[in-house]
Design a protein around this motif. Structure first.
Motif, mmCIF file in Angstrom:
data_model
loop_
_atom_site.group_PDB
_atom_site.id
_atom_site.type_symbol
_atom_site.label_atom_id
_atom_site.label_comp_id
_atom_site.label_asym_id
_atom_site.label_seq_id
_atom_site.Cartn_x
_atom_site.Cartn_y
_atom_site.Cartn_z
ATOM 1 N N ASP A 1 -12.430 -29.031 17.288
ATOM 2 C CA ASP A 1 -13.368 -27.962 16.893
ATOM 3 C C ASP A 1 -12.570 -27.151 16.112
ATOM 4 N N LEU A 2 -12.709 -27.306 14.784
ATOM 5 C CA LEU A 2 -11.952 -26.547 13.525
ATOM 6 C C LEU A 2 -12.301 -25.126 13.745
ATOM 7 N N ALA A 3 -13.585 -24.785 14.002
ATOM 8 C CA ALA A 3 -14.131 -23.415 13.657
ATOM 9 C C ALA A 3 -13.385 -22.383 15.055
ATOM 10 N N ALA A 4 -13.430 -23.228 16.141
ATOM 11 C CA ALA A 4 -12.878 -22.571 17.270
ATOM 12 C C ALA A 4 -11.409 -22.488 17.339
ATOM 13 N N LEU A 5 -10.789 -23.548 16.565
ATOM 14 C CA LEU A 5 -9.468 -23.443 16.449
ATOM 15 C C LEU A 5 -8.797 -22.024 15.596
ATOM 16 N N PHE A 6 -9.696 -22.001 14.494
ATOM 17 C CA PHE A 6 -9.340 -21.116 13.398
ATOM 18 C C PHE A 6 -9.406 -19.631 14.041
ATOM 19 N N ALA A 7 -10.721 -19.596 14.789
ATOM 20 C CA ALA A 7 -11.025 -18.053 15.470
ATOM 21 C C ALA A 7 -9.830 -17.881 16.887
ATOM 22 N N ALA A 8 -9.448 -18.919 17.306
ATOM 23 C CA ALA A 8 -8.172 -18.928 18.220
ATOM 24 C C ALA A 8 -6.816 -18.169 17.688
ATOM 25 N N LEU A 9 -6.608 -18.833 16.325
ATOM 26 C CA LEU A 9 -5.427 -18.524 15.588
ATOM 27 C C LEU A 9 -5.443 -16.954 15.342
ATOM 28 N N ILE A 10 -6.617 -16.634 14.827
ATOM 29 C CA ILE A 10 -6.810 -15.061 14.513
ATOM 30 C C ILE A 10 -6.718 -14.396 15.673
ATOM 31 N N ALA A 11 -7.163 -14.700 16.884
ATOM 32 C CA ALA A 11 -7.111 -13.866 18.088
ATOM 33 C C ALA A 11 -5.577 -13.840 18.500
ATOM 34 N N ASP A 12 -4.688 -14.902 18.133
ATOM 35 C CA ASP A 12 -3.463 -15.078 18.608
ATOM 36 C C ASP A 12 -2.526 -13.837 17.624
ATOM 37 N N GLY A 13 -3.451 -13.634 16.560
ATOM 38 C CA GLY A 13 -2.577 -12.682 15.681
ATOM 39 C C GLY A 13 -1.543 -13.173 14.596
ATOM 40 N N VAL A 14 -1.882 -14.762 14.335
ATOM 41 C CA VAL A 14 -0.717 -15.237 13.561
ATOM 42 C C VAL A 14 -0.812 -14.810 12.267
ATOM 43 N N PHE A 15 -1.695 -14.278 11.884
ATOM 44 C CA PHE A 15 -1.940 -14.112 10.330
ATOM 45 C C PHE A 15 -1.362 -12.481 10.062
ATOM 46 N N SER A 16 -0.669 -12.376 8.922
ATOM 47 C CA SER A 16 -0.438 -10.972 8.619
ATOM 48 C C SER A 16 -0.973 -10.742 7.119
ATOM 49 N N LEU B 1 2.899 -22.405 20.828
ATOM 50 C CA LEU B 1 2.871 -21.050 20.074
ATOM 51 C C LEU B 1 3.471 -19.735 20.591
ATOM 52 N N ILE B 2 4.428 -19.290 19.837
ATOM 53 C CA ILE B 2 4.769 -17.744 20.435
ATOM 54 C C ILE B 2 4.817 -16.853 19.275
ATOM 55 N N ALA B 3 4.039 -15.620 19.789
ATOM 56 C CA ALA B 3 4.273 -14.532 18.684
ATOM 57 C C ALA B 3 4.187 -13.220 19.466
ATOM 58 N N ARG B 4 4.296 -11.993 18.676
ATOM 59 C CA ARG B 4 4.246 -10.710 19.255
ATOM 60 C C ARG B 4 3.522 -9.990 17.960
ATOM 61 N N PRO C 1 5.550 -12.447 10.823
ATOM 62 C CA PRO C 1 6.716 -12.604 10.983
ATOM 63 C C PRO C 1 7.358 -13.000 12.451
ATOM 64 N N SER C 2 6.740 -12.697 13.455
ATOM 65 C CA SER C 2 7.175 -12.699 14.561
ATOM 66 C C SER C 2 6.720 -14.376 15.293
ATOM 67 N N LEU C 3 5.777 -14.964 14.441
ATOM 68 C CA LEU C 3 5.301 -16.259 14.723
ATOM 69 C C LEU C 3 6.413 -17.383 14.894
ATOM 70 N N ALA D 1 10.931 -13.882 18.695
ATOM 71 C CA ALA D 1 9.618 -13.114 18.394
ATOM 72 C C ALA D 1 9.679 -11.901 18.940
ATOM 73 N N LEU D 2 10.289 -11.514 19.703
ATOM 74 C CA LEU D 2 10.612 -10.136 20.497
ATOM 75 C C LEU D 2 11.367 -9.413 19.421
ATOM 76 N N PHE D 3 12.164 -9.720 18.584
ATOM 77 C CA PHE D 3 12.852 -8.589 17.743
ATOM 78 C C PHE D 3 12.697 -9.013 16.391
ATOM 79 N N ALA D 4 11.606 -9.734 16.188
ATOM 80 C CA ALA D 4 10.944 -9.871 14.805
ATOM 81 C C ALA D 4 10.512 -8.608 14.172
ATOM 82 N N PRO D 5 10.400 -8.465 12.848
ATOM 83 C CA PRO D 5 9.823 -7.298 12.290
ATOM 84 C C PRO D 5 8.595 -7.098 12.699
ATOM 85 N N GLU D 6 7.971 -5.862 12.554
ATOM 86 C CA GLU D 6 6.523 -5.784 12.867
ATOM 87 C C GLU D 6 5.683 -5.917 11.490
ATOM 88 N N ALA D 7 4.551 -6.106 11.854
ATOM 89 C CA ALA D 7 3.406 -6.539 10.845
ATOM 90 C C ALA D 7 2.122 -6.470 11.738
#
Length: 260
Positions: free
Chosen positions: A237-252, A192-195, A156-158, A126-132
């Protein structure tokens, strides 16, 4: 190939084979027999070996912390002898380390160690993954039918993985500055690990979150991924789950599909 190139290849072979034979043609031969093992070769070997051990200690800090410096450096030296680096860059050295630990007899009493190595490897990847640039919440402000049909692109870092026990929690606890007493929970956990920006972040991922990401990785739409999450944990809680994943930055990215 030039003679310099031939010598360079022979020198690398001499270091790897721990024998002066590959470079015998370039060694002084004043007495007719040549020097069987020039002292300089040992210096080069020791320098390379130390560099590999230091790189493994940097890339697998959780493993090193759990087993102690002496145990780790002895094991790392053996690994480096069997798996020399393929390039001069050692930032991500140790791809095979987790599998090697599974076959390393002294690690037999530490069955969690290969998993710790795999999690360390995920962090380094994750540390050396491409930027996005991660998607902000505003990118998902779409009509419900359009949003459900959209297919997310994962950052890409997920990296994420599921385990039959609490190995992710053990790994996270062991990476704390003052880990204290460590305990391995028996219940299944995911990680879950991401940068998404400058810093690698990691957290325990619940079953619903893991199911969502696994579905998205396999090409599911957001609606299908949410359905998979609900099936994995009907109480989530699916709404909270989706919001948490957005906050984690898992979508590019978000590919809009046909609502029909």
């Amino acid at each position: 190939m030039s003679e310099l190139g031939q010598f360079q290849d022979a020198f690398v072979a001499a270091l790897a084979e721990r024998s002066a034979a590959p470079i015998a043609g370039w060694l002084p031969d004043s007495d007719g027999g040549g020097e069987a093992e020039p002292a300089g070769l040992a210096v080069y070997r020791n320098t390379i070996a130390k560099g590999c051990v230091d790189a493994l200690a940097a890339n697998f800090p959780t493993v090193a912390g759990l087993v102690g410096d002496d145990w780790f450096r002895a094991a790392a030296a053996l690994f480096a002898r069997e798996h020399p680096p393929a390039s001069a860059a050692l930032l991500a050295y140790g791809e095979a380390f987790a599998d090697w630990l599974e076959r390393f007899p002294p690690a037999g009493d530490l069955p969690y160690l290969p998993a710790m190595a795999r999690l360390d490897r995920m962090w380094t990847t994750a540390l050396f993954a491409p930027e996005a640039e991660p998607l902000a919440a505003e990118a998902f402000a779409l009509a419900p039918d359009i949003l459900a049909a959209a297919r997310p692109r994962l950052h890409p870092s997920l990296a994420f993985a599921g385990f039959d026990s609490g190995l992710p929690g053990l790994w996270l606890a062991a990476r704390q500055p003052e880990p204290g007493e460590l305990a391995l929970r028996e219940d299944p956990q995911a990680i879950l690990i991401a940068r998404p920006r400058d810093t690698v972040t990691s957290r325990v991922l619940d079953l619903a979150g893991f199911a969502f990401l696994a579905a998205a990785r396999d090409g599911a739409s957001l609606g299908e991924a949410i359905t998979a999450a609900g099936q994995a944990d009907p109480a989530a809680d699916l709404a909270a789950l989706f919001a948490a994943l957005i906050a984690d930055g898992v979508f590019s990215g978000l590919d809009l599909g046909d609502p029909a």
